[in-house]
Write a protein that holds these residues in place. Structure first.
Motif, PDB file in Angstrom:
ATOM      1  N   VAL A 184       0.842  -1.197   0.000  1.00  0.00           N
ATOM      2  CA  VAL A 184       0.000   0.000   0.000  1.00  0.00           C
ATOM      3  C   VAL A 184       0.875   1.244   0.000  1.00  0.00           C
ATOM      4  O   VAL A 184       0.633   2.205  -0.736  1.00  0.00           O
ATOM      5  CB  VAL A 184      -0.958   0.003   1.212  1.00  0.00           C
ATOM      6  N   PHE A 185       1.907   1.243   0.830  1.00  0.00           N
ATOM      7  CA  PHE A 185       2.830   2.381   0.852  1.00  0.00           C
ATOM      8  C   PHE A 185       3.514   2.540  -0.496  1.00  0.00           C
ATOM      9  O   PHE A 185       3.682   3.658  -0.993  1.00  0.00           O
ATOM     10  CB  PHE A 185       3.887   2.193   1.955  1.00  0.00           C
ATOM     11  N   ALA A 186       3.902   1.434  -1.107  1.00  0.00           N
ATOM     12  CA  ALA A 186       4.553   1.489  -2.422  1.00  0.00           C
ATOM     13  C   ALA A 186       3.619   2.100  -3.446  1.00  0.00           C
ATOM     14  O   ALA A 186       4.016   2.910  -4.277  1.00  0.00           O
ATOM     15  CB  ALA A 186       4.979   0.090  -2.844  1.00  0.00           C
ATOM     16  N   PHE A 187       2.359   1.710  -3.349  1.00  0.00           N
ATOM     17  CA  PHE A 187       1.353   2.183  -4.305  1.00  0.00           C
ATOM     18  C   PHE A 187       1.155   3.686  -4.205  1.00  0.00           C
ATOM     19  O   PHE A 187       0.976   4.374  -5.203  1.00  0.00           O
ATOM     20  CB  PHE A 187       0.046   1.435  -4.047  1.00  0.00           C
ATOM     21  N   ARG A 188       1.164   4.195  -2.979  1.00  0.00           N
ATOM     22  CA  ARG A 188       0.914   5.622  -2.792  1.00  0.00           C
ATOM     23  C   ARG A 188       2.214   6.399  -2.583  1.00  0.00           C
ATOM     24  O   ARG A 188       2.207   7.525  -2.072  1.00  0.00           O
ATOM     25  CB  ARG A 188      -0.020   5.842  -1.595  1.00  0.00           C
ATOM     26  N   ALA A 189       3.330   5.809  -2.990  1.00  0.00           N
ATOM     27  CA  ALA A 189       4.648   6.408  -2.729  1.00  0.00           C
ATOM     28  C   ALA A 189       4.782   7.826  -3.287  1.00  0.00           C
ATOM     29  O   ALA A 189       5.319   8.710  -2.628  1.00  0.00           O
ATOM     30  CB  ALA A 189       5.749   5.518  -3.286  1.00  0.00           C
ATOM     31  N   VAL A 190       4.299   8.017  -4.494  1.00  0.00           N
ATOM     32  CA  VAL A 190       4.467   9.337  -5.133  1.00  0.00           C
ATOM     33  C   VAL A 190       3.823  10.424  -4.280  1.00  0.00           C
ATOM     34  O   VAL A 190       4.424  11.465  -3.997  1.00  0.00           O
ATOM     35  CB  VAL A 190       3.862   9.325  -6.554  1.00  0.00           C
ATOM     36  N   ASN A 191       2.577  10.181  -3.853  1.00  0.00           N
ATOM     37  CA  ASN A 191       1.889  11.165  -3.001  1.00  0.00           C
ATOM     38  C   ASN A 191       2.602  11.333  -1.663  1.00  0.00           C
ATOM     39  O   ASN A 191       2.727  12.444  -1.140  1.00  0.00           O
ATOM     40  CB  ASN A 191       0.441  10.717  -2.734  1.00  0.00           C
ATOM     41  N   LEU A 192       3.058  10.216  -1.112  1.00  0.00           N
ATOM     42  CA  LEU A 192       3.689  10.277   0.204  1.00  0.00           C
ATOM     43  C   LEU A 192       5.002  11.050   0.176  1.00  0.00           C
ATOM     44  O   LEU A 192       5.369  11.699   1.153  1.00  0.00           O
ATOM     45  CB  LEU A 192       3.927   8.860   0.741  1.00  0.00           C
TER      46      LEU A 192
ATOM     47  N   GLU B  45       5.506  13.657  -1.226  1.00  0.00           N
ATOM     48  CA  GLU B  45       5.246  15.098  -1.261  1.00  0.00           C
ATOM     49  C   GLU B  45       4.726  15.637   0.059  1.00  0.00           C
ATOM     50  O   GLU B  45       4.624  16.848   0.238  1.00  0.00           O
ATOM     51  CB  GLU B  45       4.253  15.404  -2.371  1.00  0.00           C
ATOM     52  N   VAL B  46       4.364  14.766   0.991  1.00  0.00           N
ATOM     53  CA  VAL B  46       3.811  15.295   2.243  1.00  0.00           C
ATOM     54  C   VAL B  46       4.929  15.748   3.164  1.00  0.00           C
ATOM     55  O   VAL B  46       6.079  15.327   3.035  1.00  0.00           O
ATOM     56  CB  VAL B  46       2.933  14.238   2.962  1.00  0.00           C
ATOM     57  N   THR B  47       4.544  16.635   4.109  1.00  0.00           N
ATOM     58  CA  THR B  47       5.566  17.186   5.000  1.00  0.00           C
ATOM     59  C   THR B  47       5.191  17.030   6.472  1.00  0.00           C
ATOM     60  O   THR B  47       5.780  17.649   7.349  1.00  0.00           O
ATOM     61  CB  THR B  47       5.804  18.683   4.709  1.00  0.00           C
ATOM     62  N   SER B  48       4.173  16.209   6.769  1.00  0.00           N
ATOM     63  CA  SER B  48       3.813  16.002   8.174  1.00  0.00           C
ATOM     64  C   SER B  48       3.156  14.636   8.333  1.00  0.00           C
ATOM     65  O   SER B  48       2.673  14.055   7.356  1.00  0.00           O
ATOM     66  CB  SER B  48       2.848  17.074   8.662  1.00  0.00           C
ATOM     67  N   LEU B  49       3.109  14.185   9.588  1.00  0.00           N
ATOM     68  CA  LEU B  49       2.469  12.900   9.886  1.00  0.00           C
ATOM     69  C   LEU B  49       0.995  12.971   9.525  1.00  0.00           C
ATOM     70  O   LEU B  49       0.444  12.048   8.924  1.00  0.00           O
ATOM     71  CB  LEU B  49       2.647  12.563  11.375  1.00  0.00           C
ATOM     72  N   ALA B  50       0.348  14.087   9.854  1.00  0.00           N
ATOM     73  CA  ALA B  50      -1.078  14.224   9.573  1.00  0.00           C
ATOM     74  C   ALA B  50      -1.347  14.113   8.082  1.00  0.00           C
ATOM     75  O   ALA B  50      -2.311  13.455   7.656  1.00  0.00           O
ATOM     76  CB  ALA B  50      -1.591  15.553  10.121  1.00  0.00           C
ATOM     77  N   ALA B  51      -0.494  14.747   7.292  1.00  0.00           N
ATOM     78  CA  ALA B  51      -0.672  14.688   5.832  1.00  0.00           C
ATOM     79  C   ALA B  51      -0.455  13.273   5.320  1.00  0.00           C
ATOM     80  O   ALA B  51      -1.184  12.793   4.445  1.00  0.00           O
ATOM     81  CB  ALA B  51       0.284  15.656   5.151  1.00  0.00           C
ATOM     82  N   ALA B  52       0.533  12.569   5.880  1.00  0.00           N
ATOM     83  CA  ALA B  52       0.778  11.179   5.477  1.00  0.00           C
ATOM     84  C   ALA B  52      -0.429  10.315   5.836  1.00  0.00           C
ATOM     85  O   ALA B  52      -0.861   9.463   5.047  1.00  0.00           O
ATOM     86  CB  ALA B  52       2.038  10.646   6.152  1.00  0.00           C
ATOM     87  N   GLU B  53      -0.979  10.536   7.039  1.00  0.00           N
ATOM     88  CA  GLU B  53      -2.178   9.793   7.456  1.00  0.00           C
ATOM     89  C   GLU B  53      -3.312  10.034   6.470  1.00  0.00           C
ATOM     90  O   GLU B  53      -4.060   9.122   6.122  1.00  0.00           O
ATOM     91  CB  GLU B  53      -2.632  10.242   8.852  1.00  0.00           C
ATOM     92  N   ALA B  54      -3.427  11.292   6.025  1.00  0.00           N
ATOM     93  CA  ALA B  54      -4.512  11.641   5.107  1.00  0.00           C
ATOM     94  C   ALA B  54      -4.374  10.892   3.778  1.00  0.00           C
ATOM     95  O   ALA B  54      -5.356  10.373   3.238  1.00  0.00           O
ATOM     96  CB  ALA B  54      -4.534  13.148   4.878  1.00  0.00           C
TER      97      ALA B  54
ATOM     98  N   LEU C  61      -3.148   8.065   3.355  1.00  0.00           N
ATOM     99  CA  LEU C  61      -3.413   6.636   3.566  1.00  0.00           C
ATOM    100  C   LEU C  61      -4.698   6.395   4.345  1.00  0.00           C
ATOM    101  O   LEU C  61      -4.929   5.305   4.850  1.00  0.00           O
ATOM    102  CB  LEU C  61      -2.226   6.013   4.312  1.00  0.00           C
ATOM    103  N   ALA C  62      -5.548   7.426   4.444  1.00  0.00           N
ATOM    104  CA  ALA C  62      -6.750   7.269   5.265  1.00  0.00           C
ATOM    105  C   ALA C  62      -7.774   6.333   4.633  1.00  0.00           C
ATOM    106  O   ALA C  62      -8.427   5.563   5.325  1.00  0.00           O
ATOM    107  CB  ALA C  62      -7.385   8.636   5.516  1.00  0.00           C
ATOM    108  N   ASP C  63      -7.897   6.404   3.327  1.00  0.00           N
ATOM    109  CA  ASP C  63      -8.963   5.657   2.671  1.00  0.00           C
ATOM    110  C   ASP C  63      -8.390   4.522   1.814  1.00  0.00           C
ATOM    111  O   ASP C  63      -7.829   4.748   0.754  1.00  0.00           O
ATOM    112  CB  ASP C  63      -9.792   6.609   1.805  1.00  0.00           C
ATOM    113  N   LEU C  64      -8.577   3.273   2.295  1.00  0.00           N
ATOM    114  CA  LEU C  64      -8.084   2.121   1.541  1.00  0.00           C
ATOM    115  C   LEU C  64      -9.232   1.387   0.857  1.00  0.00           C
ATOM    116  O   LEU C  64      -9.046   0.317   0.288  1.00  0.00           O
ATOM    117  CB  LEU C  64      -7.361   1.140   2.475  1.00  0.00           C
TER     118      LEU C  64
END
Lengths: 178, 480
Positions: free
Chosen positions: B438-446, B448-457, B459-462
């Motif tokens: 899942v992390f590999a799949f969303r790697a591009v978006n991840l 670009e994030v700069t905080s834990l909250a943004a990373a959670e966002a 990966l919030a919806d699977l």
């Protein structure tokens, strides 16, 4: 086959290391443990049992009684037996191990002394050794093939019969910490 | 006697011992007695004739399934000198950590009882009993007031404990070595790398058909799906547990899933009294191979007297926040309460208990966390490093997925395809692999994030994810 424990004296572990143990940075990766049998005549070794503690490889050398007057020589009877498939990880690190006569490279008929050479090549562990070492010789032979005693009384897998209630009562106040 | 022979004899003896106490044993005995009436059973060849009868009537298969089940569930007999606690968990420091964790849970439960002045268990007062009997049939719709109760613990509390696990014999110093692990788990358990995972999950490879991939609408069913369904029907008609487990590695057709799971988990078709999970004392059996131990209490007024000691709850399992998510997906498969309950209980004592106890088992939550982190650090180092730098350790996000076996996070049909593979491979490692995928799949978006909250966002919806393609790409189609 039944077995009888042979009383043994386990000498202190000696680390094999180049240089001064106290000042050098690295940890010794080789330890030697001598096992003698002071009050026992040369015996036939049946089994060696111990609990491992982070030893990766085990080599055992044996010195046996010879009928001639030549001094008894040290012979390797087990070479680099692997106890931990990956020396850097926990697998096999605290397992109970038994080594039998038939696994040895030589006949173990008249054992005088044993030397255990422990190796742990990984620098990640602070210490390593073998514990609860027990040596066994063959016990009295029995006509039928008997399993070790514990097999007829295997370790019970279930908890002791649990009480759902006592005399119809399941009044509980708090949990116990013991 | 050679070591291998005596090992085998030991395993056989242990399985026979276990099966002797089972319902199946009683049934086999009855069947053997009844078969004496049959004309083909001759006295002079009694043993062979009865064995032949068992083979033809399908009873031998039932016995095979039971033996296969035992081999899957119970660990191999360990060394005779090993004490029972060694069988639960071989590493001493892990046992200690589990013990401390349990004590914390007990303390938490006890303080809740004391604060709310509610005993753990008591007999219902007569007035309440009458009221309950009156509305027995509407029980499901009438909930007691639970607002004062808080969960005994939540997954994030458990994660903190795992993060602080240390082996006292391990080099835990600050100096970076070749083994520096940048993740949260700091114990050196053995986990598989991708080459080993490819071998372990070989049936998920690119050349094998999969349900969840090759049954999509664009793929003509003649290519894989039809044949796979046909094989599934055959496996069910043969009632072969081992074959079913092998078959389900490529996924189960929806129509066959309920029966296949029941066959793999060796659920009896006998209607059983449906017990509330907490009161099912048969669950206590799994504590022989679970590093955890059931909590104890004493009948009121008999503190310290062993003859008044009981387990609490009766099944020994204290649930945590989100526990019911283990059951929820099963409700889509089984409508009959008795079967639903048996399936859940079997899934729990085989798999789910490992997700909330501290042990070194390869399917235990500690190993799964380490496997996840190692896969990410090794195969997506840039992503791992970036997330770490912004204070978003990946495990803090994926832990809740793994602890609940992804229940509640994936779409139900996807979840069931995932749980098919848990059964097929008799391992929970696939949860860690999926989390990494899942992390590999969303790697591009991840990236670009700069905080834990943004990373959670991110990966919030699977709920839109398709698990099988993700797993296949991560294991078999990523350049490593």
């Amino acid at each position: 086959m039944s077995r009888v424990s042979v009383p043994c004296h386990v000498k202190g572990t000696v680390a094999l290391q180049v240089g001064d143990v106290r000042t050098s940075q690295g940890r010794p990766g080789v330890l030697v443990i001598d096992v003698t049998f002071p009050s026992v005549a040369p015996f036939e070794l049946q089994e060696i049992m111990f609990k491992n503690y982070y030893t990766a490889f085990l080599t055992i050398r044996v010195r046996q009684h010879t009928s001639t007057h030549t001094p008894a020589k040290w012979v390797t009877c087990l070479r680099d037996y692997c106890l931990m498939p990956d020396p850097h990880s926990e697998e096999g690190a605290q397992e109970y191990v038994s080594l039998f006569k038939h696994q040895m490279l030589c006949d173990m008929g008249k054992v005088l002394e044993l030397r255990l050479i422990l190796r742990q090549p990984s620098p990640l562990w602070l210490s390593f050794t073998v514990e609860e070492l027990q040596i066994y010789q063959q016990g009295p032979k029995s006509p039928s093939m008997t399993f070790p005693k514990w097999l007829s009384h295997p370790v019970p897998c279930e908890q002791p019969a649990p009480l759902l209630e006592v005399d119809g009562c399941y009044d509980l106040n708090l949990l116990s910490y013991t | 006697m050679l070591q291998e022979e005596s090992d085998l004899a030991l395993i056989i003896a242990q399985i026979v011992q276990k099966l002797k106490g089972s319902n199946l044993y009683a049934q086999l005995e009855r069947q053997a007695w009844a078969s004496l009436q049959r004309p083909e059973i001759k006295l002079e060849s009694l043993k062979e004739d009865i064995k032949e009868f068992f083979k033809i009537s399908g009873w031998e298969k039932k016995l095979q399934n039971a033996v296969y089940s035992e081999l899957n569930v119970f660990p191999l007999p360990s060394h005779p000198a090993a004490p029972p606690e060694h069988l639960k968990e071989p590493l001493v420091y892990m046992r200690k950590a589990q013990g401390s964790w349990e004590k914390r849970i007990l303390k938490s439960l006890n303080s809740m009882c004391t604060e709310l002045s509610i005993p753990l268990a008591r007999k219902r007062p007569v007035g309440e009993q009458k009221e309950l009997l009156n509305k027995w049939n509407e029980m499901g719709t009438d909930e007691p007031d639970l607002s004062l109760f808080r969960p005994v613990y939540a997954p994030k509390d458990f994660l903190e404990v795992l993060i602080n696990l240390r082996n006292p014999n391990y080099e835990n110093g600050d100096s970076h070595s070749f083994r520096t692990h940048l993740g949260l788990i700091q114990v050196p358990l053995k986990v598989k790398d991708i080459p080993e995972l490819k071998e372990f999950f070989v049936e998920l490879g690119l050349t094998a058909g999969q349900l969840g991939i090759d049954d999509s609408t664009q793929v003509p069913p003649e290519l894989f799906e039809n044949e796979h369904v046909r094989i599934g029907q055959k496996v069910l008609s043969e009632q072969d547990s081992a074959a079913a487990q092998q078959y389900i590695r490529q996924g189960s057709p929806t129509a066959l899933r309920a029966e296949l799971w029941a066959l793999i988990l060796n659920i009896s078709s006998q209607p059983e009294v449906l017990l509330c999970f907490s009161r099912d004392t048969s669950v206590l059996g799994h504590f022989a191979y679970n590093s955890a131990s059931p909590p104890k209490s004493y009948i009121r007024g008999k503190l310290g007297l062993e003859e008044y000691a009981v387990f609490y709850p009766p099944n020994g399992v204290i649930p945590f926040h989100g526990f019911s998510m283990y059951v929820a997906p099963l409700c889509f498969l089984y409508h009959e309460p008795s079967k639903l309950y048996q399936i859940f209980r079997e899934m729990y004592v085989r798999f789910f208990f490992r997700l909330h106890s501290i042990s070194s088992h390869p399917s235990g939550i500690v190993s799964l966390c380490l496997l996840f982190e190692t896969l990410l650090q090794t195969y997506l180092p840039q992503l791992f490093y970036h997330l770490r730098e912004i204070g978003a350790q990946p495990l803090r996000i994926s832990f809740k997925w793994m602890v609940r076996a992804f229940s509640g996070y994936l779409a139900t049909d996807q979840l069931l395809l995932l749980w098919d593979r848990i059964l097929g491979y008799n391992s929970l490692e696939i949860l860690a692999v999926l989390a990494a995928a899942v992390f590999a799949f969303r790697a591009v978006n991840l990236m670009e994030v700069t905080s834990l909250a943004a990373a959670e966002a991110v990966l919030a919806d699977l709920s839109t994810l398709k698990v099988m393609p993700l797993l296949q790409i991560f294991l078999f189609a990523t350049v490593t």
